[in-house]
Design an enzyme around this catalytic site. Structure first.
Site, PDB file in Angstrom:
ATOM      1  N   ASP A  26     -98.737  60.382 -12.652  1.00 46.14           N
ATOM      2  CA  ASP A  26     -98.436  61.417 -11.649  1.00 46.14           C
ATOM      3  C   ASP A  26     -96.984  61.875 -11.740  1.00 46.14           C
ATOM      4  OD1 ASP A  26    -100.897  61.627  -9.557  1.00 46.14           O
ATOM      5  OD2 ASP A  26    -100.767  59.612 -10.393  1.00 46.14           O
ATOM      6  N   HIS A  28     -96.162  65.092 -12.627  1.00 45.74           N
ATOM      7  CA  HIS A  28     -96.197  66.432 -12.023  1.00 45.74           C
ATOM      8  C   HIS A  28     -95.091  67.337 -12.563  1.00 45.74           C
ATOM      9  CE1 HIS A  28     -99.368  65.846  -8.984  1.00 45.74           C
ATOM     10  NE2 HIS A  28     -98.961  64.587  -8.965  1.00 45.74           N
ATOM     11  N   ASP A  66    -102.205  63.661 -14.259  1.00 46.70           N
ATOM     12  CA  ASP A  66    -101.263  64.565 -13.599  1.00 46.70           C
ATOM     13  C   ASP A  66     -99.897  64.561 -14.279  1.00 46.70           C
ATOM     14  OD1 ASP A  66    -103.128  65.483 -11.834  1.00 46.70           O
ATOM     15  OD2 ASP A  66    -102.357  64.419 -10.081  1.00 46.70           O
ATOM     16  N   ASN A 124    -106.324  65.461 -11.444  1.00 49.44           N
ATOM     17  CA  ASN A 124    -106.921  66.610 -10.756  1.00 49.44           C
ATOM     18  C   ASN A 124    -106.027  67.843 -10.836  1.00 49.44           C
ATOM     19  OD1 ASN A 124    -105.282  64.896  -9.002  1.00 49.44           O
ATOM     20  ND2 ASN A 124    -105.711  66.387  -7.392  1.00 49.44           N
ATOM     21  N   HIS A 125    -104.731  67.650 -11.078  1.00 49.07           N
ATOM     22  CA  HIS A 125    -103.833  68.804 -11.168  1.00 49.07           C
ATOM     23  C   HIS A 125    -103.856  69.453 -12.546  1.00 49.07           C
ATOM     24  CE1 HIS A 125    -101.382  68.857  -7.360  1.00 49.07           C
ATOM     25  NE2 HIS A 125    -102.019  67.711  -7.226  1.00 49.07           N
ATOM     26  N   HIS A 213    -108.275  58.201 -12.685  1.00 45.41           N
ATOM     27  CA  HIS A 213    -107.516  59.058 -11.774  1.00 45.41           C
ATOM     28  C   HIS A 213    -108.469  59.561 -10.697  1.00 45.41           C
ATOM     29  CE1 HIS A 213    -103.867  61.645 -11.151  1.00 45.41           C
ATOM     30  NE2 HIS A 213    -104.745  62.356 -10.448  1.00 45.41           N
ATOM     31  N   HIS A 241    -103.414  58.744  -9.458  1.00 44.55           N
ATOM     32  CA  HIS A 241    -103.732  59.690  -8.376  1.00 44.55           C
ATOM     33  C   HIS A 241    -103.124  59.302  -7.030  1.00 44.55           C
ATOM     34  CE1 HIS A 241    -105.679  62.855  -6.188  1.00 44.55           C
ATOM     35  NE2 HIS A 241    -106.319  62.013  -5.422  1.00 44.55           N
ATOM     36  N   HIS A 243    -100.359  58.216  -4.668  1.00 42.43           N
ATOM     37  CA  HIS A 243     -98.912  58.279  -4.826  1.00 42.43           C
ATOM     38  C   HIS A 243     -98.184  57.093  -4.203  1.00 42.43           C
ATOM     39  CE1 HIS A 243     -98.234  62.742  -6.084  1.00 42.43           C
ATOM     40  NE2 HIS A 243     -99.324  62.241  -6.626  1.00 42.43           N
TER      41      HIS A 243
END
Length: 557
Positions: A26, A28, A66, A124-125, A213, A241, A243
């Protein structure tokens, strides 16, 4: 920090027999990229992760999804990502482990010199989207920057195959489950349509590592993955996933594997969970056991979250000192923010790359409209150049109350409040049993029951008609004198068994007539090992295990 060891087995001291893996998830990349203040934070942390991998001389980096904040990131985000990858993953260093021939890895390409491989699933992102199902992760894989695995395009059936690796005497089976919408995945699990290949490993030489995830925390019925759903032969599960950070692997009592929820590498929301320290992890595997060491990230922007309830300050706010109510509230808020800014300084590190302006979030719970600060953005502007998020530094939240004026919870209104949670609150907090049978609550019960079934119109009609009969019974028998309500409710309980049995019988009959779909809970492990005989899929609709029966929904102990 001391490492966490998986079992009592002794780790092999020879590095040639030991896998060394850097775990991160994650990241991002590109989060808030248009913001001048925090738009580059994700790249600063990503570079720290890559640099740490180099310094630790890891065999490879494993990402839990992610990597990007969007499936199709901007050109600027993609360029910066590839620039960092070129800087750290290329080189002439020899890869110290072998991999099965059925998986094509970037470092076997004679035209590419990879010194530090990266294996990654998608989240998912950054999942595949569009008509052709491609994303930035596919592009990184095609250009030989990342080994992208665990992608499933057929959402009607999932078949997981491991990447088989070996380093000296240690063998590793790496499984990947990229993000699948949780409700879809749970449905596939219940139908037995998720299978997994297990290595031909009679002597137990493989260490089985799964990275996925998905939702781990409860986010509504069938909208999260329970740990007991996972294959019981796994040795270590790396969960992306979520956080929030759990500082060491957790031993799963059901399946005996170790589970690590590492948490995100950067903060993407102003919540309490995101304000905790950010980490990556070093996982070493040999002799079919592991050692894990958390590594604190030093370039993460400091963040402090605090929540205050104005009810605890009533004496101060009600003091007659000539100041109006909003002025007193603003002064209280300023005091808390100053304390939080000082607290953020304790989270600063010696790393020069760390951004110093902190993220501050103060959530204020209020009951009276006279205490609400309507211009939150304007109030925050006084902290320009002192914090990274002046316009979102405070959040005024009205305390949720029930119809008796008592607080249901102090949760943020942006949080999801499930129907099940609403029902549980009503049953646990009602002082008058008659209140349980209000039309509003019966509507909630009907919605919950409907969610447990298919969209079959007959099922919904049957439930609505049955509940209407129960309501008519109450209307006909309830006395006008509230003193006799309890006595009449007792009479209803003596006769409602037949009504409730008809409701449950009707649900089962609807299930038996709908042979094409299975909504029952299979008591076997939902993952099935390929090659073994699968249990026959059930076609009967049952009240899910662990859920209250319909009768229990109407009755209170």
């Amino acid at each position: 920090m001391a490492s966490t060891q998986g079992t009592s087995s002794v780790m092999d001291s020879d590095p040639k027999n030991r896998f060394k893996i850097l775990l991160a998830t994650d990241i991002h990349l590109g989060y808030k990229e248009k913001c001048d203040i925090i738009g580059h934070d994700s790249f600063i942390t990503f570079e720290e992760i890559l640099k740490r991998g180099q310094e630790e001389h890891v065999d490879f980096i494993l990402l839990g999804g992610d990597l990007f904040d969007k499936a199709n990131p901007s050109k600027e985000t993609y360029i910066e990502c590839t620039r960092l990858l070129k800087k750290y993953i290329f080189g002439d260093a020899k890869i110290g482990f072998n991999i099965s021939d059925d998986y094509e890895v970037n470092y076997n390409d004679p035209n590419v010199n990879i010194a530090m491989p990266i294996f990654s699933i998608n989240g998912n992102h950054d999942d595949s989207n569009g008509r052709r199902g491609k994303s930035a992760m596919d592009l990184l894989h095609t250009l030989k920057y990342v080994n992208y695995f665990g992608k499933y395009t057929n959402l009607n059936e999932v078949h997981m195959k491991p990447i088989l690796m070996s380093k000296g005497t240690q063998k590793l089976a790496l499984y990947g489950l990229s993000h699948i919408p949780d409700k879809r995945l749970v449905k596939l699990l219940h139908e037995g349509k998720v299978t997994v290949d297990k290595p031909d490993d009679d002597e137990g030489q493989f260490f089985n590592l799964l990275t996925l995830h998905q939702n781990r925390a409860y986010r509504g019925a069938d909208n999260f993955i329970k740990e007991e759903y996972l294959p019981d032969f796994m040795d270590f599960v790396f969960w992306g996933h979520e956080h929030d950070y759990c500082w060491k692997p957790k031993q799963n009592g059901e399946n005996a594997f170790s589970l690590l929820q590492l948490g995100s590498s950067v903060a993407t929301s102003l919540t309490e969970g995101e304000s905790k320290r950010k980490n990556i992890g070093l996982l070493e595997i040999s002799n079919n056991t592991f050692e894990y060491k958390p590594i604190k990230l030093e370039t993460v922007r400091p963040m402090v979250f605090r929540s205050i309830d104005l009810r605890k300050y009533e004496l101060r706010l009600n003091t007659d000192d000539g100041c109006d109510d909003k002025t007193k509230v603003k002064e209280l808020i300023r005091e808390n923010i100053e304390q939080m800014i000082e607290e953020a300084k304790s989270k600063e590190t010696a790393n020069e790359a760390q951004p110093k302006e902190p993220l501050i979030r103060l959530r204020i719970l209020y009951q009276h409209e006279k205490h609400r600060i309507t211009s939150e953005i304007r109030f925050g502007q006084q902290y320009n150049q002192r914090v990274a998020n002046p316009s979102t530094i405070i959040k005024m939240t009205s305390s949720l109350t029930d119809r008796r004026g008592e607080g249901i919870s102090n949760r943020d209104p942006n949080d999801d409040v499930s129907l099940q949670d609403y029902m549980k609150h009503c049953f646990e907090n009602s002082t008058n049993e008659f209140e349980i049978f209000t039309p509003e609550l019966l509507t909630k019960v009907r919605e919950v029951l409907a969610l447990q079934l298919s969209a079959d119109e007959n099922a919904r009609n049957m439930i609505n008609n049955s509940l209407a009969r129960a309501c008519d019974f109450l209307k006909d028998t309830m006395p006008k004198d509230k003193a006799n309500i309890d006595r009449e409710l007792a009479k209803f309980r003596d006769t409602d068994d037949q009504v409730l049995r008809e409701i449950e019988t009707g649900i089962r009959n609807v299930g038996n007539s709908n042979q094409s779909t299975s909504y029952g809970y299979n008591q076997s492990t939902p993952f099935y090992v390929a090659g073994q005989k699968r249990p026959r899929a059930t076609t009967r609709i049952n009240v899910p295990t662990g859920q209250p029966s319909i009768k229990d929904m109407f009755k209170k102990d």
